[in-house]
Design an enzyme around this catalytic site. Sequence first.
Site, PDB file in Angstrom:
ATOM      1  N   ARG A 164       7.530  52.018 -54.216  1.00 22.84           N
ATOM      2  CA  ARG A 164       6.617  53.175 -54.164  1.00 22.84           C
ATOM      3  C   ARG A 164       5.632  53.033 -52.998  1.00 22.84           C
ATOM      4  O   ARG A 164       5.296  54.006 -52.323  1.00 22.84           O
ATOM      5  CB  ARG A 164       5.850  53.304 -55.496  1.00 22.84           C
TER       6      ARG A 164
ATOM      7  N   VAL B  36      -2.760  57.323 -56.648  1.00 23.07           N
ATOM      8  CA  VAL B  36      -3.040  55.974 -56.145  1.00 23.07           C
ATOM      9  C   VAL B  36      -2.607  55.838 -54.685  1.00 23.07           C
ATOM     10  O   VAL B  36      -2.589  54.750 -54.135  1.00 23.07           O
ATOM     11  CB  VAL B  36      -2.314  54.908 -57.020  1.00 23.07           C
ATOM     12  N   ASP B  37      -2.254  56.997 -54.055  1.00 22.89           N
ATOM     13  CA  ASP B  37      -1.624  56.932 -52.738  1.00 22.89           C
ATOM     14  C   ASP B  37      -2.593  56.909 -51.555  1.00 22.89           C
ATOM     15  O   ASP B  37      -2.181  56.684 -50.410  1.00 22.89           O
ATOM     16  CB  ASP B  37      -0.622  58.096 -52.574  1.00 22.89           C
TER      17      ASP B  37
ATOM     18  N   HIS C 215      -7.292  56.008 -61.184  1.00 20.02           N
ATOM     19  CA  HIS C 215      -6.151  55.152 -61.548  1.00 20.02           C
ATOM     20  C   HIS C 215      -5.873  54.048 -60.535  1.00 20.02           C
ATOM     21  O   HIS C 215      -4.782  53.491 -60.509  1.00 20.02           O
ATOM     22  CB  HIS C 215      -4.899  56.015 -61.758  1.00 20.02           C
TER      23      HIS C 215
ATOM     24  N   CYS D 112      -5.241  39.800 -58.834  1.00 22.26           N
ATOM     25  CA  CYS D 112      -4.652  38.704 -59.595  1.00 22.26           C
ATOM     26  C   CYS D 112      -4.623  39.094 -61.070  1.00 22.26           C
ATOM     27  O   CYS D 112      -5.628  39.552 -61.617  1.00 22.26           O
ATOM     28  CB  CYS D 112      -5.462  37.435 -59.372  1.00 22.26           C
TER      29      CYS D 112
ATOM     30  N   CYS E 237      -1.810  34.400 -56.521  1.00 26.44           N
ATOM     31  CA  CYS E 237      -3.216  34.359 -56.098  1.00 26.44           C
ATOM     32  C   CYS E 237      -3.503  33.045 -55.390  1.00 26.44           C
ATOM     33  O   CYS E 237      -3.123  31.976 -55.880  1.00 26.44           O
ATOM     34  CB  CYS E 237      -4.090  34.503 -57.347  1.00 26.44           C
TER      35      CYS E 237
ATOM     36  N   SER F  43      -0.443  67.588 -64.535  1.00 28.38           N
ATOM     37  CA  SER F  43       0.145  68.144 -65.760  1.00 28.38           C
ATOM     38  C   SER F  43      -0.871  68.152 -66.900  1.00 28.38           C
ATOM     39  O   SER F  43      -0.659  68.810 -67.913  1.00 28.38           O
ATOM     40  CB  SER F  43       1.383  67.335 -66.158  1.00 28.38           C
TER      41      SER F  43
ATOM     42  N   ASN G  26      -1.472  75.081 -59.917  1.00 29.40           N
ATOM     43  CA  ASN G  26      -0.324  74.278 -60.329  1.00 29.40           C
ATOM     44  C   ASN G  26       0.954  75.087 -60.129  1.00 29.40           C
ATOM     45  O   ASN G  26       0.961  76.310 -60.269  1.00 29.40           O
ATOM     46  CB  ASN G  26      -0.464  73.872 -61.805  1.00 29.40           C
TER      47      ASN G  26
HETATM   48  P1  OAD Z   1       2.581  64.677 -63.309  1.00 30.12           P
HETATM   49  O1  OAD Z   1       3.864  64.262 -62.684  1.00 30.12           O
HETATM   50  O2  OAD Z   1       2.431  64.516 -64.770  1.00 30.12           O
HETATM   51  O3  OAD Z   1       2.328  66.222 -63.013  1.00 30.12           O
HETATM   52  C1  OAD Z   1       2.434  66.763 -61.731  1.00 30.12           C
HETATM   53  C2  OAD Z   1       1.985  68.216 -61.827  1.00 30.12           C
HETATM   54  O4  OAD Z   1       1.998  68.758 -60.522  1.00 30.12           O
HETATM   55  C3  OAD Z   1       2.909  69.093 -62.684  1.00 30.12           C
HETATM   56  O5  OAD Z   1       2.109  69.856 -63.559  1.00 30.12           O
HETATM   57  C4  OAD Z   1       3.617  69.984 -61.647  1.00 30.12           C
HETATM   58  O6  OAD Z   1       3.859  71.293 -62.166  1.00 30.12           O
HETATM   59  C5  OAD Z   1       2.587  70.039 -60.554  1.00 30.12           C
HETATM   60  N1  OAD Z   1       3.140  70.244 -59.195  1.00 30.12           N
HETATM   61  C6  OAD Z   1       4.262  69.736 -58.642  1.00 30.12           C
HETATM   62  N2  OAD Z   1       4.353  70.067 -57.366  1.00 30.12           N
HETATM   63  C7  OAD Z   1       3.248  70.817 -57.072  1.00 30.12           C
HETATM   64  C8  OAD Z   1       2.743  71.443 -55.893  1.00 30.12           C
HETATM   65  N3  OAD Z   1       3.384  71.366 -54.730  1.00 30.12           N
HETATM   66  N4  OAD Z   1       1.579  72.121 -55.985  1.00 30.12           N
HETATM   67  C9  OAD Z   1       0.903  72.207 -57.152  1.00 30.12           C
HETATM   68  N5  OAD Z   1       1.319  71.633 -58.286  1.00 30.12           N
HETATM   69  C10 OAD Z   1       2.470  70.936 -58.249  1.00 30.12           C
HETATM   70  O7  OAD Z   1       1.422  63.949 -62.506  1.00 30.12           O
HETATM   71  P2  OAD Z   1      -0.097  63.700 -62.935  1.00 30.12           P
HETATM   72  O8  OAD Z   1      -0.634  64.844 -63.706  1.00 30.12           O
HETATM   73  O9  OAD Z   1      -0.813  63.277 -61.720  1.00 30.12           O
HETATM   74  O10 OAD Z   1      -1.021  57.650 -64.517  1.00 30.12           O
HETATM   75  O11 OAD Z   1       0.070  62.461 -63.884  1.00 30.12           O
HETATM   76  C11 OAD Z   1      -1.086  61.906 -64.420  1.00 30.12           C
HETATM   77  C12 OAD Z   1      -0.925  60.440 -64.578  1.00 30.12           C
HETATM   78  O12 OAD Z   1       0.240  60.167 -65.352  1.00 30.12           O
HETATM   79  C13 OAD Z   1      -0.668  59.666 -63.298  1.00 30.12           C
HETATM   80  O13 OAD Z   1      -1.845  59.363 -62.591  1.00 30.12           O
HETATM   81  C14 OAD Z   1      -0.037  58.441 -63.805  1.00 30.12           C
HETATM   82  C15 OAD Z   1       0.952  59.088 -64.725  1.00 30.12           C
HETATM   83  O14 OAD Z   1       1.526  58.361 -65.643  1.00 30.12           O
HETATM   84  C16 OAD Z   1      -0.944  56.317 -64.540  1.00 30.12           C
HETATM   85  O15 OAD Z   1      -0.099  55.704 -63.913  1.00 30.12           O
HETATM   86  C17 OAD Z   1      -1.994  55.683 -65.372  1.00 30.12           C
END
Ligand code: OAD
Length: 249
Positions: free
Chosen positions: A70, A103-104, A119, A127, A147, A189, A213
């Site tokens: 990643r 996290v990017d 996140h 470590c 570490c 989401s 979204n």
């Molecule tokens: P998700 O993958 O759950 O959701 C991505 C959202 O972006 C979805 O609702 C899509 O409809 C929307 N989407 C996709 N492409 C888009 C675009 N070009 N423009 C606008 N919307 C778009 O990702 P997150 O909500 O970020 O946590 O997930 C939340 C957390 O769940 C992450 O930070 C991670 C994950 O597990 C940890 O790792 C703790």
Amino acid sequence: MIFPADLIKALRQAQRATALTGAGVSQESGLRTFRDAQDGLWAQYRPEDLATPQAFQRNPKMVWDWYAWRREKVSQAKPNPAHYALVELAKQIPNFTLITQNVDGLHQAAGSPLVIELHGNIHRVRCSVCGLIHSRWDQGGDAVPRCKVCNGLLRPDVVWFGENLPQAELEAAFEAARTCELFFSIGTSGVVQPAASLAYLAQQQGARIVEINAEPTPLTSFADFALQGKAGQILPALVKATFFHESST
Ligand code: OAD
């Protein structure tokens, strides 16, 4: 693109606004969202099964390699117009707070001045035993690096499922949600807590909610303005219509 006049007015008048972003904001930079299917090598795994402390305990090498894969993808990615539009919003709105679950590091790469990373960040490791943060490490051979201080295994400095979010960042995010007039939920989401609760908290405290979204989410029916489509198209158009339109009043 036509936006509700009420939204443009609210945005022009806002003194305090907060935005929460998720993986959808980086989708147009070529990075897969969390709940998309994965490619090739990793297609058989769900992120929820790899991004956990238990997975790292069971098989540190597999988790390390997944993050290395990643990290490689993130290193090749560049900010897109959604990231740049958020930089512009921070210039236009007197108090603008940007909170991300990503996290990017692409918001920082675009030039956003202050980013609350809920996140963590994939470019750092820490470590797993003594907690020391490392921004450089020696990948050496095939094994998971260790570490230099205590010889513990290094892990990415990100939040895994079942782990607590960094306290200072979480408090700052709640404060920004509590005190804003407009709250943007962009490309997330809205199913992962506690980040998902920020929009509802903001609304309870009187903020209007703007969701951007590609798809409807659990927040959509609560949002004052739900703009469906790609963040990289909607956000720059919204910034332009609000702050750079000739008939701006
Ligand atoms: P998700 O993958 O759950 O959701 C991505 C959202 O972006 C979805 O609702 C899509 O409809 C929307 N989407 C996709 N492409 C888009 C675009 N070009 N423009 C606008 N919307 C778009 O990702 P997150 O909500 O970020 O946590 O997930 C939340 C957390 O769940 C992450 O930070 C991670 C994950 O597990 C940890 O790792 C703790």
